[in-house]
Design an enzyme around this catalytic site. Structure first.
Site, short mmCIF file in Angstrom:
data_model
loop_
_atom_site.label_atom_id
_atom_site.label_comp_id
_atom_site.label_asym_id
_atom_site.label_seq_id
_atom_site.Cartn_x
_atom_site.Cartn_y
_atom_site.Cartn_z
N GLY A 49 53.75 60.90 48.89
CA GLY A 49 53.13 60.34 47.68
C GLY A 49 54.19 59.95 46.67
O GLY A 49 55.32 59.58 47.03
N SER A 83 55.40 71.49 45.32
CA SER A 83 53.95 71.48 45.11
C SER A 83 53.54 72.54 44.07
O SER A 83 54.06 73.65 44.06
CB SER A 83 53.23 71.76 46.44
OG SER A 83 53.80 71.02 47.49
N ASN A 84 52.58 72.18 43.25
CA ASN A 84 52.14 73.06 42.15
C ASN A 84 50.91 73.89 42.49
O ASN A 84 50.11 73.46 43.33
CB ASN A 84 51.82 72.19 40.93
CG ASN A 84 53.02 72.02 40.04
OD1 ASN A 84 53.81 72.94 39.86
ND2 ASN A 84 53.14 70.83 39.45
N HIS A 135 56.86 77.80 35.72
CA HIS A 135 56.69 76.37 35.42
C HIS A 135 55.32 76.17 34.79
O HIS A 135 54.42 75.56 35.37
CB HIS A 135 56.83 75.59 36.73
CG HIS A 135 56.84 74.10 36.56
ND1 HIS A 135 57.65 73.43 35.68
CD2 HIS A 135 56.11 73.13 37.19
CE1 HIS A 135 57.43 72.14 35.76
NE2 HIS A 135 56.49 71.92 36.68
N1 LIG Z 1 57.36 71.61 40.58
C1 LIG Z 1 57.47 70.51 39.87
O1 LIG Z 1 58.29 70.41 38.98
C2 LIG Z 1 56.58 69.35 40.17
C3 LIG Z 1 56.87 68.07 39.65
C4 LIG Z 1 56.05 67.00 40.01
C5 LIG Z 1 54.99 67.19 40.88
N2 LIG Z 1 54.74 68.42 41.34
C6 LIG Z 1 53.65 68.67 42.29
O2 LIG Z 1 53.99 68.07 43.53
C7 LIG Z 1 52.80 67.74 44.24
C8 LIG Z 1 52.85 66.29 44.69
O3 LIG Z 1 52.84 65.42 43.58
P1 LIG Z 1 52.77 63.84 43.84
O4 LIG Z 1 52.79 63.18 42.50
O5 LIG Z 1 53.76 63.44 44.85
O6 LIG Z 1 51.31 63.72 44.46
P2 LIG Z 1 50.73 62.56 45.38
O7 LIG Z 1 49.26 62.71 45.41
O8 LIG Z 1 51.29 61.24 44.97
O9 LIG Z 1 51.33 62.89 46.83
C9 LIG Z 1 50.99 64.03 47.54
C10 LIG Z 1 51.04 63.66 49.01
O10 LIG Z 1 50.86 64.85 49.78
C11 LIG Z 1 50.21 64.43 50.96
N3 LIG Z 1 49.62 65.57 51.68
C12 LIG Z 1 48.50 66.27 51.39
N4 LIG Z 1 48.30 67.21 52.33
C13 LIG Z 1 49.31 67.11 53.22
C14 LIG Z 1 49.66 67.80 54.40
N5 LIG Z 1 48.93 68.80 54.87
N6 LIG Z 1 50.78 67.41 55.07
C15 LIG Z 1 51.53 66.40 54.61
N7 LIG Z 1 51.25 65.71 53.49
C16 LIG Z 1 50.16 66.06 52.81
C17 LIG Z 1 49.15 63.46 50.45
O11 LIG Z 1 48.60 62.67 51.50
C18 LIG Z 1 49.96 62.67 49.45
O12 LIG Z 1 50.56 61.53 50.03
C19 LIG Z 1 51.65 68.07 43.28
O13 LIG Z 1 51.14 69.34 43.59
C20 LIG Z 1 52.32 68.07 41.92
O14 LIG Z 1 51.64 68.87 40.98
C21 LIG Z 1 55.50 69.50 41.01
O1 LIG Z 2 52.87 68.55 35.10
C1 LIG Z 2 52.58 68.46 36.29
O2 LIG Z 2 51.43 68.70 36.71
C2 LIG Z 2 53.60 68.00 37.29
C3 LIG Z 2 54.90 68.69 37.16
O3 LIG Z 2 54.77 70.08 37.27
C4 LIG Z 2 55.66 68.33 35.91
O4 LIG Z 2 56.08 69.23 35.17
O5 LIG Z 2 55.84 67.13 35.67
#
Ligand SMILES: NC(=O)c1ccc[n+]([C@@H]2O[C@H](COP(=O)([O-])OP(=O)(O)OC[C@H]3O[C@@H](n4cnc5c(N)ncnc54)[C@H](O)[C@@H]3O)[C@@H](O)[C@H]2O)c1
Ligand SMILES: O=C(O)C[C@H](O)C(=O)O
Length: 313
Positions: free
Chosen positions: A14, A124-125, A180
């Site tokens: 994603g 992932s969050n 976080h």
């Molecule tokens: N820790 C951090 O600092 C931080 C920062 C940004 C985003 N995130 C988290 O990261 C995650 C992803 O964010 P994003 O913006 O890329 O979301 P997104 O929806 O754009 O992408 C997520 C992808 O995961 C895929 N997916 C779902 N289940 C799957 C599986 N079993 N196997 C493989 N792929 C699978 C989906 O099809 C999708 O393409 C979210 O949980 C978001 O909250 C965390």
């Molecule tokens: O805020 C969110 O849900 C995504 C990520 O953890 C961030 O801090 O940008």
């Protein structure tokens, strides 16, 4: 003897996953595998082909594979997990816990099978709890299971300090500890610009506003985007961590690690400063905290404990 190429698998194609894959390729850190679910195999392959076609323009050589098959991830040196749902305006990261715990667990079962020697970085969050899920599922030693939050939170904090003082972001140093979430702990006392403590440069009330903006920095972007969350700075943060490991750089950066007594917490995954090198987390640093800072960290730890305790895996 053939030279071994690094292999980095990014699970989840994603916003964060595909941006990370492109940045990794641009930095030529290794062969990149971008993996999503079978229903999204063609879009994943399409994104990868598009990235490859940027190579001649941006001048990078990369082998990038778009796939839904874990066979392509076999023997990866690093696996980055971005799979899962992102929050929408009005949601907290903790609202994602049950859905994403199932996804991270199933991803880690596959990673354990095909890349048992890898170092795994989780995005992932809610990421502190998801790092716990990954650790439990993978059964890897704690140095090889690392969560990403502190690089991003610190980057936000440093961005706001640089803006405030109209100075280069390159000269700003800071640390954000804790979970976080909205009670993360930017450590003002350890923050400086060109070696000068920020407390001597910025009035206390403005520092308090910068700290608060950092704490809700993810939510600020979620509100502006309207559908999804941040991905450029999160991807850059993942790339910095990956580079630290693959180049054995021994960088000292905040990451989510398993605490076993450090800072007075036992069995908790939370953000602390660590040394990142070829072995993953090679050392955890325990900073001296004032009573006020420790109380703030305790509050953040309570929040992490609360969300981690609802995980059923
Ligand atoms: N820790 C951090 O600092 C931080 C920062 C940004 C985003 N995130 C988290 O990261 C995650 C992803 O964010 P994003 O913006 O890329 O979301 P997104 O929806 O754009 O992408 C997520 C992808 O995961 C895929 N997916 C779902 N289940 C799957 C599986 N079993 N196997 C493989 N792929 C699978 C989906 O099809 C999708 O393409 C979210 O949980 C978001 O909250 C965390
Ligand atoms: O805020 C969110 O849900 C995504 C990520 O953890 C961030 O801090 O940008």
């Amino acid at each position: 003897m053939a030279i071994k190429r690094n292999k980095i698998t990014v699970v989840g194609a994603g916003f964060t996953g595909s941006t990370t894959a492109l940045m990794l390729a641009q930095k030529e850190l290794g062969d990149v595998v971008l993996l999503d679910i079978p229903q999204l195999e063609n879009p994943t392959k399409g994104k990868v082909l598009d990235m490859l076609e940027a190579g001649p323009v941006l001048k990078f050589d990369a082998r990038i594979t778009g796939t839904s098959s874990y066979g392509d991830a076999a023997d990866s040196d690093i696996v980055i997990i971005t799979a899962g749902i992102a929050r929408k305006p009005g949601m907290s990261r903790d609202d994602l816990v049950n859905t994403n715990a199932g996804i991270v667990k199933s991803v880690c079962e596959n990673v354990k099978r095909v890349a048992p020697e890898s170092i795994v970085i989780i995005l992932s969050n809610p990421v502190d709890a998801m790092t716990y899920v990954a650790f439990r599922t993978l059964g890897f030693p704690k140095n090889r299971v690392i969560g990403q939050s502190g690089v991003l939170d610190t980057a936000r904090y440093c961005t706001f300090i640089a803006e405030e003082l109209n100075v280069s972001v390159e000269d700003v140093r800071g640390f954000v500890l804790g979970g976080h979430g909205d009670d993360m702990v930017p450590l003002v006392r350890y923050s400086s610009v060109g070696g000068i403590p920020i407390e001597t440069l910025i009035p206390a009330e403005r520092i308090a506003e910068i700290v608060q903006r950092t704490r809700v920095g993810g939510g600020e972007i979620v509100s502006l985007l309207g559908n999804g969350s941040a991905y450029y700075a999160p991807a850059a943060s993942l790339v910095q961590m990956t580079e630290a490991v693959l180049k054995d750089k021994k960088r000292i950066i905040p990451v989510i690690a398993l605490l076993e007594g450090e800072y007075g917490y036992d069995g908790l995954f939370m953000g602390i400063p660590a040394l990142l090198g070829a072995e993953g987390i090679e050392k955890i640093f325990e900073l001296e905290l004032t009573a006020e800072e420790k109380a703030a960290l305790d509050k953040s730890a309570d929040s992490v404990r609360a969300v981690t305790s609802v995980v059923t895996i």
